[in-house]
Design a protein around this motif. Structure first.
Motif, PDB file in Angstrom:
ATOM      1  N   ILE A   1      36.308  61.233  -6.738  1.00 52.58           N
ATOM      2  CA  ILE A   1      35.130  61.746  -6.384  1.00 52.58           C
ATOM      3  C   ILE A   1      34.930  62.818  -7.435  1.00 52.58           C
ATOM      4  CG2 ILE A   1      33.592  63.218  -4.807  1.00 52.58           C
ATOM      5  CD1 ILE A   1      34.160  60.513  -3.825  1.00 52.58           C
ATOM      6  N   ALA A   2      35.921  63.511  -7.902  1.00 50.58           N
ATOM      7  CA  ALA A   2      35.753  64.864  -8.867  1.00 50.58           C
ATOM      8  C   ALA A   2      35.321  64.300 -10.184  1.00 50.58           C
ATOM      9  CB  ALA A   2      37.170  65.472  -9.187  1.00 50.58           C
ATOM     10  N   GLU A   3      35.734  63.004 -10.617  1.00 47.25           N
ATOM     11  CA  GLU A   3      35.441  62.250 -11.704  1.00 47.25           C
ATOM     12  C   GLU A   3      33.923  61.223 -11.632  1.00 47.25           C
ATOM     13  OE1 GLU A   3      36.476  62.854 -14.839  1.00 47.25           O
ATOM     14  OE2 GLU A   3      37.994  64.318 -14.031  1.00 47.25           O
ATOM     15  N   ASN A   4      33.753  61.253 -10.303  1.00 51.25           N
ATOM     16  CA  ASN A   4      32.708  60.272  -9.807  1.00 51.25           C
ATOM     17  C   ASN A   4      32.975  58.932 -10.370  1.00 51.25           C
ATOM     18  OD1 ASN A   4      30.348  60.163  -8.422  1.00 51.25           O
ATOM     19  ND2 ASN A   4      29.034  61.178  -9.761  1.00 51.25           N
TER      20      ASN A   4
ATOM     21  N   ASP B   1      21.253  50.420  -3.516  1.00 52.73           N
ATOM     22  CA  ASP B   1      20.179  50.791  -4.255  1.00 52.73           C
ATOM     23  C   ASP B   1      20.466  50.731  -5.845  1.00 52.73           C
ATOM     24  OD1 ASP B   1      20.150  52.761  -1.751  1.00 52.73           O
ATOM     25  OD2 ASP B   1      18.552  51.684  -1.971  1.00 52.73           O
ATOM     26  N   TYR B   2      21.808  50.947  -6.270  1.00 54.73           N
ATOM     27  CA  TYR B   2      21.976  51.082  -7.718  1.00 54.73           C
ATOM     28  C   TYR B   2      22.995  50.135  -7.917  1.00 54.73           C
ATOM     29  CZ  TYR B   2      19.689  55.589  -6.250  1.00 54.73           C
ATOM     30  OH  TYR B   2      18.840  56.514  -5.810  1.00 54.73           O
ATOM     31  N   TRP B   3      22.846  49.576  -9.152  1.00 55.24           N
ATOM     32  CA  TRP B   3      23.812  48.497  -9.575  1.00 55.24           C
ATOM     33  C   TRP B   3      24.305  49.099 -11.014  1.00 55.24           C
ATOM     34  CZ3 TRP B   3      25.562  44.748  -6.724  1.00 55.24           C
ATOM     35  CH2 TRP B   3      24.934  44.491  -5.369  1.00 55.24           C
ATOM     36  N   GLY B   4      25.394  48.525 -11.528  1.00 57.52           N
ATOM     37  CA  GLY B   4      25.768  48.573 -12.856  1.00 57.52           C
ATOM     38  C   GLY B   4      25.198  47.337 -13.551  1.00 57.52           C
ATOM     39  N   GLN B   5      25.728  47.019 -14.848  1.00 50.15           N
ATOM     40  CA  GLN B   5      25.405  46.170 -15.664  1.00 50.15           C
ATOM     41  C   GLN B   5      26.359  44.823 -15.183  1.00 50.15           C
ATOM     42  OE1 GLN B   5      26.987  48.498 -16.776  1.00 50.15           O
ATOM     43  NE2 GLN B   5      28.784  47.589 -17.800  1.00 50.15           N
TER      44      GLN B   5
ATOM     45  N   VAL C   1      31.902  54.317 -13.707  1.00 49.39           N
ATOM     46  CA  VAL C   1      31.630  55.866 -13.740  1.00 49.39           C
ATOM     47  C   VAL C   1      30.256  55.930 -13.192  1.00 49.39           C
ATOM     48  CG1 VAL C   1      31.499  57.782 -15.336  1.00 49.39           C
ATOM     49  CG2 VAL C   1      33.220  55.869 -15.447  1.00 49.39           C
ATOM     50  N   ALA C   2      29.734  56.683 -12.242  1.00 56.13           N
ATOM     51  CA  ALA C   2      28.679  56.945 -11.792  1.00 56.13           C
ATOM     52  C   ALA C   2      28.037  58.449 -12.297  1.00 56.13           C
ATOM     53  CB  ALA C   2      28.440  57.275 -10.265  1.00 56.13           C
ATOM     54  N   SER C   3      26.744  58.456 -12.599  1.00 58.06           N
ATOM     55  CA  SER C   3      26.177  59.688 -12.968  1.00 58.06           C
ATOM     56  C   SER C   3      25.004  59.956 -11.874  1.00 58.06           C
ATOM     57  CB  SER C   3      25.672  59.639 -14.373  1.00 58.06           C
ATOM     58  OG  SER C   3      24.714  58.760 -14.560  1.00 58.06           O
TER      59      SER C   3
ATOM     60  N   LEU D   1      25.102  53.631 -13.151  1.00 62.37           N
ATOM     61  CA  LEU D   1      26.726  53.223 -12.970  1.00 62.37           C
ATOM     62  C   LEU D   1      27.151  52.453 -14.051  1.00 62.37           C
ATOM     63  CD1 LEU D   1      25.894  51.591  -9.209  1.00 62.37           C
ATOM     64  CD2 LEU D   1      26.975  54.064 -10.079  1.00 62.37           C
ATOM     65  N   VAL D   2      28.189  52.553 -14.507  1.00 66.56           N
ATOM     66  CA  VAL D   2      28.587  51.678 -15.977  1.00 66.56           C
ATOM     67  C   VAL D   2      30.008  51.395 -15.542  1.00 66.56           C
ATOM     68  CG1 VAL D   2      29.375  52.099 -18.248  1.00 66.56           C
ATOM     69  CG2 VAL D   2      27.301  53.163 -17.358  1.00 66.56           C
TER      70      VAL D   2
END
Length: 126
Positions: free
Chosen positions: A74-77, A114-118, A23-25, A4-5
């Protein structure tokens, strides 16, 4: 590995606006929950706004209701947080967070994610 950014933080005066992006990947769930948290020094990280990827269900913490809007592409996540009528008490580090489950409440603990950006800093001056 989910990444995640965040971007979009900055300094504004009271009453100003900012738009945060995340933005997620590798985050491909169609019904999990993700959202925005914030944290100030000495305080616990708290949920600000969350959204369910599939239904678009949203939940906001009371102090930001009517001023902040969470949305997603969602398309661009990509996750967004539009912040209007900013106040000095909104000053904090803002984090994007993503869960591996579909329960979606802004009152959920940070440990439910569970997931975090900076993080991206938002500073509102009076």
């Amino acid at each position: 590995q989910v990444q995640l950014v965040e971007s979009g933080g900055g300094s504004v005066q009271t009453g100003g606006s900012l738009r945060l992006s995340c933005v997620a990947s590798q985050y491909d769930s169609n019904d999990y929950c993700w959202g925005w948290f914030r944290q100030t020094p000495g305080k616990d990280r708290e949920g600000v706004a969350v959204i369910k990827r599939g239904s678009g269900y949203t939940d906001y913490r009371d102090p930001v209701k009517g001023r902040f809007t969470i949305s997603q592409d969602i398309a661009e996540n990509t996750l967004y947080l539009q912040m209007n009528s900013l106040k000095p008490e909104d000053t904090a580090m803002y984090y994007c967070a993503a869960a591996s489950h579909s329960f979606c409440s802004v009152r959920s603990s940070r440990y439910a994610y569970d997931y975090w950006g900076q993080g991206t800093q938002v500073t509102v001056s009076s």
